[in-house]
Enzyme design. Structure first.
Site, short mmCIF file in Angstrom:
data_model
loop_
_atom_site.label_atom_id
_atom_site.label_comp_id
_atom_site.label_asym_id
_atom_site.label_seq_id
_atom_site.Cartn_x
_atom_site.Cartn_y
_atom_site.Cartn_z
N LYS A 190 0.84 -1.20 0.00
CA LYS A 190 0.00 0.00 0.00
C LYS A 190 0.89 1.26 0.00
O LYS A 190 0.64 2.18 -0.77
CB LYS A 190 -0.95 0.00 1.22
CG LYS A 190 -1.97 -1.16 1.14
CD LYS A 190 -3.02 -1.09 2.21
CE LYS A 190 -2.64 -1.74 3.52
NZ LYS A 190 -2.39 -3.18 3.49
N THR A 191 1.91 1.26 0.85
CA THR A 191 2.81 2.42 0.88
C THR A 191 3.52 2.56 -0.45
O THR A 191 3.66 3.67 -0.99
CB THR A 191 3.87 2.25 2.01
OG1 THR A 191 3.20 1.86 3.20
CG2 THR A 191 4.63 3.53 2.24
N ASP A 231 -1.15 5.95 6.98
CA ASP A 231 -1.24 4.50 7.21
C ASP A 231 -2.13 4.24 8.42
O ASP A 231 -2.25 5.11 9.30
CB ASP A 231 0.19 3.96 7.45
CG ASP A 231 0.28 2.48 7.12
OD1 ASP A 231 -0.72 1.89 6.66
OD2 ASP A 231 1.37 1.91 7.32
N ARG A 259 6.26 -8.64 1.20
CA ARG A 259 7.15 -8.37 2.35
C ARG A 259 7.72 -9.68 2.89
O ARG A 259 8.89 -9.76 3.25
CB ARG A 259 6.41 -7.61 3.45
CG ARG A 259 7.27 -7.34 4.68
CD ARG A 259 6.56 -6.51 5.72
NE ARG A 259 6.33 -5.16 5.24
CZ ARG A 259 5.36 -4.36 5.67
NH1 ARG A 259 4.53 -4.79 6.61
NH2 ARG A 259 5.21 -3.16 5.18
#
Ligand code: ADE
Length: 389
Positions: free
Chosen positions: A113-114, A158, A266
């Site tokens: 998302k970031t 966030d 990740r």
């Protein structure tokens, strides 16, 4: 200009492990299974399980992630639907010379998302200012950020579901009318001073779309979900990261890592680094399928990316609850795991791979999960229960 600026460190990327600002959202409890008698195995077990927890990312890991991030939509692997939607939004905004609509990204942690917010800024040629809800506890925190925005800027918040109500209410006119209402004084003598803000784009990110208030959700022009990645997409991500890290990985090695990554980049990148350490220590020049498998066995990550807690949850459901249905609290009590951790960390992936199902009567373990764990017996309870609904 394709500069990406971050706010000072007190506002820059904030760990998701920060304490909750909102009393309704208690911080996740640390694992409870820490009996003193057997310190070594317990310690190993908890280290193992953190490898696969995408929401746990140390500041150091987040900094390392920066160097691995794709910087354009073209470089970004996976999330085809999302990229399609954003590509159109970017092109349209550019032609109209406008800022992008406010965008809400939701989905499990670690899916990018970031990264997507940074790519949007890069594609639009604007700055991206990054913060997280726990850093916006006081009204002056959000005033400060909004007042420093420049035309077209992207403001990334966030964990937006954790914003305190007062901060959220300051955002409403800011999002809708690009106006900052500052309350001066108190009670009867209070005055509201309005300041015009430049047009900006708020990109909110959340793992819990259901926890967002309706007024906030409704102010986003675009609401987009990030989904778990397919193994072939993760394989490409592993290969791309390996190239950046100058690590030789065969296609089979990359697939082995991808399969165990729980659909999450990740985790894929984290596993690659662990496997790279293993290969280096053992003196292997490159990582092939069997080296990757051997390395991940050490970390107790099974061929589908399940760790000991996943296995404990599924086995408990199968053996102690006859496959289910079982309520979350009963499962938490039987396994010693925190109910929020089960629901937010373990369940999403087990649901995704079809090892667990949610029914109105509780959680049910599936036949596929039993097969994977080598557990006998039990019919597929989900089929029987769906007949009863
Ligand atoms: N690294 C992490 N996520 C990625 C993605 N979606 N595409 C390319 N590289 C990545």
């Amino acid at each position: 200009m394709r500069e990406i600026a971050h706010l000072p460190s007190d506002m820059a990327i904030i760990s998701s492990k920060q304490p909750a600002a909102d009393a309704q959202q208690p911080p996740k409890e640390k694992k409870k299974r820490t009996p003193k008698q057997s310190a070594i195995p317990i310690q190993l077990a908890s280290v193992d399980s953190e490898i696969l927890q995408a929401e746990i990312a140390t500041t150091e890991e987040k900094i390392q992630e920066e160097s691995l991030r794709p910087s354009s939509i073209r470089e970004y692997i996976g999330q085809k639907d999302l990229k399609g939607v954003l590509d159109i939004a970017i092109q349209a905004a550019k032609v109209r010379q406008e800022s992008l609509d406010h965008l809400l990204l939701y989905g499990p942690p670690g899916l990018g998302k970031t990264t997507m917010a940074l790519i949007l800024a890069s594609e639009m040629g604007v700055n991206c200012k990054i913060t997280a809800a726990p850093a916006l506890e006081r009204t002056r925190d959000i005033y400060g950020i909004l007042m420093r925005l420049e035309p077209g800027d992207i403001l990334f918040i966030d964990e937006i579901h954790r914003l305190p109500r007062v901060t959220e209410e300051i955002l409403y006119p800011a999002m809708e009318d690009f106006r900052l209402d500052i309350t001066q004084g108190q009670n009867a003598t209070a005055k509201i001073r309005s300041i015009a803000l430049p047009r900006f784009t708020l990109v909110g990110a959340t793992t819990k779309i259901g926890s967002l208030t309706a007024p906030l959700r409704d102010r986003f022009g675009l609401v987009q979900k990030l989904r778990f990645y397919e193994v072939d997409e993760l394989t490409l991500i592993v290969q791309r990261t390996a190239e950046i890290l100058k690590t030789a990985v065969t296609p089979e090695g990359a697939v082995e890592i991808a399969r165990r990554s729980r659909g999450t980049p990740r985790i894929a990148n984290r596993l690659l680094k662990r496997v790279r350490d293993y290969a280096q220590v053992k003196g292997y020049a490159h990582i092939d399928g069997s080296i990757a498998s051997a390395a991940m066995e050490i970390y107790n990550v099974d061929p589908l990316g399940l760790d000991w807690v996943d296995r404990l949850l599924l086995t408990t459901m199968a053996e102690q609850f006859n496959g289910g249905p079982v309520g979350l609290d009963a499962l938490a009590a039987s396994t010693g795991e925190d109910r929020h951790t089960i629901e937010e960390v373990y369940e999403p992936y087990l649901l995704q791979i079809g090892y667990l199902q949610r029914t109105p009567r509780g959680r049910v373990v599936t036949a596929a999960a039993r097969k994977h764990l080598g557990l006998k017996g039990g019919d597929d309870r989900t089929e029987q229960l769906s007949l009863l609904e």
